[in-house]
Design an enzyme around this catalytic site. Structure first.
Site: not given
Ligand SMILES: O=C(O)C1=C[C@@H](OP(=O)(O)O)[C@@H](O)[C@H](O)C1
Ligand SMILES: C=C(OP(=O)(O)O)C(=O)O
Length: 432
Positions: A319, A418, A392-393, A93, A49, A347
């Site tokens: 998040d 990311k 990613h999460r 993204n 990012d 995402e």
């Protein structure tokens, strides 16, 4: 498809230095680019990012120079001007890059195209474009109405306007307007229409704008008044805190399985400007033992040994809320997380993805339009194969399942790039 097999992790221990905050890094990069003078940014996050933002600024003629092999960068501010007046930018993204650059470039007097990965072209931007059009911007949709890719043309950003914006889909639209409208040099009032989600991110924005010399009057979250005649001036040197969302995985790991004291994260603490530090409060509600320093947080499991289920509204920490959904596997009873509809436009559709993958490890899950209810199984299912949806999460959250004494396979683990390319190496380091 690449994968990573995680063995069961019996305990975690030690200290984790959390890499820089994505939200702070990408805001500071843009503010430094818009400011007068050179800014030395210390501890910039190195990730997809932030790389997309650096590349775009570089292509716009803003010199961003890495200092040796450190994460310190100098940025030569353009004093409100991007020297390059045309270009096409690929922003991956990175919501924080696409949204804030859309607003900044709408005021830059050039011809620009902004695009991203396929998923970015499904992530809404219409409310921001509508607001910018009221301000006088000229923006066309190159694909579907309301979504990137965008063509941005020179516009006439008008003086003394009231700009209405909706904040119920993403707070990043308001952040983008706040950071860019001071460039008009005129008085501007941004008027919030309806509800604003993810509020603490606006506090990060206002805090960092103030560091660069522009103050905004927050009128009870209904209106934001920017007095004209202000401009961004470099503060000289700025420091990027550790990322509080990235910290959430380790804090949760401490709450589940710290041994011989607590697990400590460094880089985020009581003095952090990030709303996601409040993730630790939710862990505390779940019974974890939490202590705070100015720049660190420590978490140990509850005295009883087992976390308690909670029913919580986590709109303020969307998040880190994902980490609670997985921590819920380790709680007694049923956990409900409410007011998280924005998960659907991030995402991936995170509500659907989370429900599907939690079921693979044996949980009973109810997925609502804006909530999720997680009941842990009596025993976690071993060897689940977790799809990560280029999110990613998803990859980072599900690594916590290994703390439940079962092996787990994470598909496409490199998607953590990311925001946290070294995540799995850090996890291995604290695993005992
Ligand atoms: O402004 C920011 O830095 C962010 C705001 C939040 O998005 P929404 O406002 O879309 O919820 C958050 O999910 C994202 O990771 C970063
Ligand atoms: C929603 C996220 O990212 P973005 O900045 O792309 O919106 C995230 O990091 O969880």
């Amino acid at each position: 498809m690449e994968f990573l097999d995680l063995d069961p992790i019996a305990h975690v221990r030690g200290t984790v230095q959390i890499p820089g905050s994505k939200s702070i890094s990408n805001r500071i990069l843009l503010l430094a680019a818009l400011a007068e003078g050179e800014t030395l940014i210390r501890g910039l996050l190195g990730s997809d990012d932030t790389q997309r933002m650096l590349e775009a600024l570089d292509a716009l003629g803003i010199a961003c120079r890495q200092q040796g092999d450190t994460r310190d960068f100098t940025v030569q501010g353009g004093n409100g001007v991007f020297p390059v007046k045309q270009g096409e930018f690929f922003l991956g993204n990175a919501g924080t890059a696409v949204r804030s650059l859309t607003a900044a470039l709408a005021m830059a007097g050039g011809e620009y195209t902004l695009k991203g990965v396929a998923r970015m072209h499904e992530r809404p931007i219409g409310d921001l474009v509508d607001a910018l059009r009221v301000a006088g911007a000229k923006i066309d949709y190159l694909g579907n109405e309301g979504f990137p890719p965008l063509a941005i043309h020179p516009g006439q950003i008008g003086a003394g306007r009231r700009i209405p914006v909706k904040g119920n889909v993403s707070s990043q639209f308001l952040t983008a307007l706040l950071m860019s409208l001071p460039l008009s040099g005129e008085d501007v009032t941004i008027e919030l229409v309806g509800e604003l989600i993810s509020k603490p991110y606006i506090e990060i924005t206002l805090n960092l704008m103030a560091k660069f010399g522009v103050t905004v009057e927050n009128r009870n979250w209904q209106e934001f008044f920017i007095r004209g005649g202000q401009r961004y001036v470099s503060p000289g040197e700025v420091f990027v805190e550790g990322d509080a969302s990235s910290a959430s995985y380790f804090l949760a790991a401490g709450a589940i399985a710290a041994q011989g004291g607590a697990l400590r994260v460094e880089g985020v603490g009581a003095e952090s400007i990030q709303g996601d530090k409040r993730f630790a409060e939710t862990l505390e509600q779940m019974g974890a033992r939490v202590s705070w320093g100015p720049n660190w947080i420590e978490v140990a499991p509850p005295a009883s040994g087992r976390l308690k289920a909670v029913d919580v509204d986590l709109n303020h920490i969307p998040d880190a809320a994902m980490t609670i959904a997985v921590a819920a596997l380790f709680a007694d009873g049923t956990t409900t997380i409410r007011n998280i509809e924005s998960w659907r436009v991030k995402e991936t559709d995170r509500l659907a993805a989370m429900a599907t993958e939690l079921r693979k490890v044996g949980a009973t899950v109810e997925e609502g339009q804006d909530y999720i209810v997680v009941t842990p199984p009596t025993a976690l299912t071993p060897n689940a194969e977790i799809a990560t949806y280029d999110d990613h999460r998803m990859a980072m959250c599900f690594s916590l399942v290994a703390l439940g004494g079962v092996p787990i396979r994470i598909l496409d683990p490199n998607c953590t790039a990311k925001t946290f390319p070294t995540y799995f190496a850090e996890l291995a380091r604290i695993a005992g």
